[in-house]
Design an enzyme around this catalytic site. Structure first.
Site, PDB file in Angstrom:
ATOM      1  N   LYS A  31       0.836  -1.210   0.000  1.00  0.00           N
ATOM      2  CA  LYS A  31       0.000   0.000   0.000  1.00  0.00           C
ATOM      3  C   LYS A  31       0.872   1.263   0.000  1.00  0.00           C
ATOM      4  O   LYS A  31       0.641   2.184  -0.777  1.00  0.00           O
ATOM      5  CB  LYS A  31      -0.889  -0.013   1.259  1.00  0.00           C
ATOM      6  N   ASN A  32       1.868   1.286   0.885  1.00  0.00           N
ATOM      7  CA  ASN A  32       2.647   2.516   1.052  1.00  0.00           C
ATOM      8  C   ASN A  32       3.593   2.794  -0.109  1.00  0.00           C
ATOM      9  O   ASN A  32       4.137   3.884  -0.217  1.00  0.00           O
ATOM     10  CB  ASN A  32       3.435   2.477   2.373  1.00  0.00           C
ATOM     11  N   CYS A 125      -5.179  12.453  13.104  1.00  0.00           N
ATOM     12  CA  CYS A 125      -5.585  11.064  12.899  1.00  0.00           C
ATOM     13  C   CYS A 125      -5.353  10.311  14.183  1.00  0.00           C
ATOM     14  O   CYS A 125      -4.721  10.820  15.100  1.00  0.00           O
ATOM     15  CB  CYS A 125      -4.878  10.461  11.713  1.00  0.00           C
ATOM     16  N   ARG A 130       0.656  14.206  13.154  1.00  0.00           N
ATOM     17  CA  ARG A 130       1.062  14.033  11.751  1.00  0.00           C
ATOM     18  C   ARG A 130       1.036  15.339  10.954  1.00  0.00           C
ATOM     19  O   ARG A 130       0.211  15.546  10.066  1.00  0.00           O
ATOM     20  CB  ARG A 130       0.208  12.949  11.079  1.00  0.00           C
ATOM     21  N   ILE A 132       2.462  18.422   8.336  1.00  0.00           N
ATOM     22  CA  ILE A 132       3.014  18.371   6.976  1.00  0.00           C
ATOM     23  C   ILE A 132       3.993  19.527   6.733  1.00  0.00           C
ATOM     24  O   ILE A 132       4.260  19.883   5.595  1.00  0.00           O
ATOM     25  CB  ILE A 132       1.910  18.342   5.887  1.00  0.00           C
ATOM     26  N   LEU A 134       7.178  19.674   6.916  1.00  0.00           N
ATOM     27  CA  LEU A 134       8.384  19.326   6.141  1.00  0.00           C
ATOM     28  C   LEU A 134       8.064  19.238   4.652  1.00  0.00           C
ATOM     29  O   LEU A 134       8.887  19.591   3.809  1.00  0.00           O
ATOM     30  CB  LEU A 134       8.976  18.002   6.642  1.00  0.00           C
ATOM     31  N   ASP A 314       4.987   0.643  12.134  1.00  0.00           N
ATOM     32  CA  ASP A 314       3.803  -0.045  11.604  1.00  0.00           C
ATOM     33  C   ASP A 314       3.727  -1.517  12.020  1.00  0.00           C
ATOM     34  O   ASP A 314       2.748  -2.189  11.702  1.00  0.00           O
ATOM     35  CB  ASP A 314       3.774   0.057  10.070  1.00  0.00           C
ATOM     36  N   ILE A 336       7.996   7.269  16.858  1.00  0.00           N
ATOM     37  CA  ILE A 336       7.553   7.944  15.620  1.00  0.00           C
ATOM     38  C   ILE A 336       6.220   8.680  15.808  1.00  0.00           C
ATOM     39  O   ILE A 336       6.079   9.831  15.429  1.00  0.00           O
ATOM     40  CB  ILE A 336       7.432   6.936  14.450  1.00  0.00           C
ATOM     41  N   ARG A 406      -8.182  -0.621   5.389  1.00  0.00           N
ATOM     42  CA  ARG A 406      -7.345   0.380   4.737  1.00  0.00           C
ATOM     43  C   ARG A 406      -5.990  -0.191   4.327  1.00  0.00           C
ATOM     44  O   ARG A 406      -5.338   0.343   3.435  1.00  0.00           O
ATOM     45  CB  ARG A 406      -7.121   1.576   5.681  1.00  0.00           C
TER      46      ARG A 406
END
Ligand code: UD1
Length: 433
Positions: A31-32, A125, A130, A132, A134, A314, A336, A406
């Site tokens: 997926k990633n 989330c 999380r 953005i 950067l 993960d 993380i 997902r």
């Protein structure tokens, strides 16, 4: 056929646990890796064919966004074709943007293609804030002008020019966004302190298959020499290392023996090391692995999640399920995401003995987990609970399965193939309430 038509937000997974998993399973595409590659397909002038694309909710949302901005996109079995030439809009609607954080990947390619992009903050989330920043700083360094109004972000650039961009943290998404914006920029871009994940190497290979000049992915310096145009291509996505890892942990937790095909052991070195420390047997081939365990796992003194090649966040939740059954005390440190211990409470409801102190989980292994009703609070937490259910004594009902959908293509079918007693059922109480 597109999407995963069986998926319904009211679904539960019902698991009768206690059976060792056994058999052979083929791992689906990552997926990633597929998500940024789908976004990058917008950069091509011709048709793009992408193979080994899993049927997942996040992938379908990405395809819906591509269609919404004018591309033709089809998903047949595991093959996606995108005709990006027809795209006319660089505005991502807020409703689609909010469905999936990965829609942020479209920022770099849309900016490179149209010189502007309008989108919305992907929002918070379940696993943490999380940000953005950067991504935005990287695009600004390439010449973008960014205006934020509430949750709306408008990014414009008359011309993108190569630059040296130093990332304070090796963000996977920011590295990918900058790579995608820089391939059509004028001159050379260097990303220093880049993320090194295998999915970034896959994106580099995909971009180069379209005619880009990217090198260094897999190290912490990525160099991109801008080209004037990119062509269509035919590309196969790498296998999903997190799905592989989930199956490996499930085999160990149920004390079974499972062979994984279409897997990349070289992408899973830190997990293999951790599982071997827990006493799990792992035989490794080129794209195949056999994972087995007969006794109770051993505790692992300390595992720390960190950017690749260190232990992946993960797989933190899934491995915690295994450690919850181990003989001894283990410590899991999450560095993380700040909100990534939601599975702990649910595992404790199944009999686990885990205490959380800030970003450390102290896991005192118990001999047995017991089935009960639990809730998948996010994707990987959900996978951890499915493993717990497969290993537990009795019946486990995992609610909120849409989170799991997902990232896993029909997880119940995957585990049934290797002997898991697991079915998807509609939650009747919710249907009628
Ligand atoms: C990707 C993966 C996700 C995985 C994560 C870390 C995809 C689609 N998702 O997510 O499954 O868990 O890598 O391996 O590939 N951060 C900032 N500012 C930014 C960007 C990130 O502060 O601009 C922080 C985040 O809040 C987080 C950390 O950096 O704490 C990691 O984020 P990042 O590496 O960007 O992960 P994602 O790309 O979102």
């Amino acid at each position: 056929m597109s999407g995963n038509p069986e998926v319904n937000p009211l679904d539960n997974l019902v698991i009768e646990g206690g059976r060792p998993l056994s058999g052979t399973i083929r791992i689906h595409g990552a997926k990633n890796a597929a998500l940024p590659i789908l976004a990058a397909s917008l950069l091509a002038e011709g048709k793009v064919t992408i193979r080994n694309v899993p049927r997942l909710l996040d992938i379908e949302v990405m395809l819906d966004i591509l269609r919404d901005i004018g591309c033709q996109a089809r998903h047949q079995d595991s093959v996606v074709t995108v005709e990006p030439a027809a795209a006319t809009s660089s505005h991502i609607p807020e409703t689609l943007m909010r469905k999936m954080r990965s829609s942020v990947f479209l920022m770099g390619p849309l900016l490179a293609r149209f010189g502007e992009v309008q989108l919305y903050q992907p929002g918070g989330c379940a696993i943490g804030e999380r940000k953005i920043d950067l991504h935005l700083r990287g695009l600004t360094a390439l010449g973008a002008n960014i205006r934020e109004k509430g949750s709306r972000i408008v990014c414009t650039a008359r011309k993108l020019s190569g630059a040296e961009i130093i990332l304070d943290f090796p963000s996977v998404g920011a590295t990918e966004n900058i790579m995608m914006a820089a391939v059509l920029a004028q001159g050379r871009t260097s990303i220093v302190g880049a993320a090194r994940e295998p999915e970034i190497q896959d994106l580099q290979q995909f971009l180069n298959a379209m005619g880009a000049k990217v090198s260094g992915a897999g190290t912490d310096i990525i160099t991109i020499d801008g080209v004037s145009s990119l062509s269509g291509c035919d590309y196969e996505v790498i296998p999903d290392r997190i799905v592989s890892g989930t199956v490996m942990v499930a085999a160990a937790a149920t004390r079974g023996e499972v062979t994984l095909e279409n897997t990349r052991p070289d992408h899973l070195t830190s997990l293999i090391h951790a599982l071997r420390r827990a006493g799990v047997q792992i035989d490794i081939g080129n794209d195949i692995m056999k994972v087995g365990s007969t006794g109770r796992p051993k505790a692992v003194e300390r595992i720390v999640t960190s950017p690749y090649p260190a232990f992946p966040t993960d797989l933190q939740a899934q491995v915690m399920t295994l450690l919850a059954l181990s003989d001894g005390v283990s410590i899991m440190k999450e560095t993380i995401f700040e909100g990534r211990f939601k599975h702990v409470e649910e595992l404790c409801r199944m009999g686990a003995d885990i205490r959380v102190d800030l970003n450390n989980a102290f896991i005192r292994g118990v001999p047995q987990l017991y089935g009960t009703n639990v809730e998948a609070t996010d994707l990987r937490a959900g996978a951890a609970l499915v493993i717990a259910g497969l290993a537990a004594q009795g019946r486990t009902v995992v609610e909120q399965v849409h989170h799991i959908d997902r990232g896993y293509d029909r997880i119940e079918e995957m585990f049934r193939q290797i002997g898991g007693n697991i079915v998807r059922e509609r939650n009747a109480s919710k249907v009628f309430s």
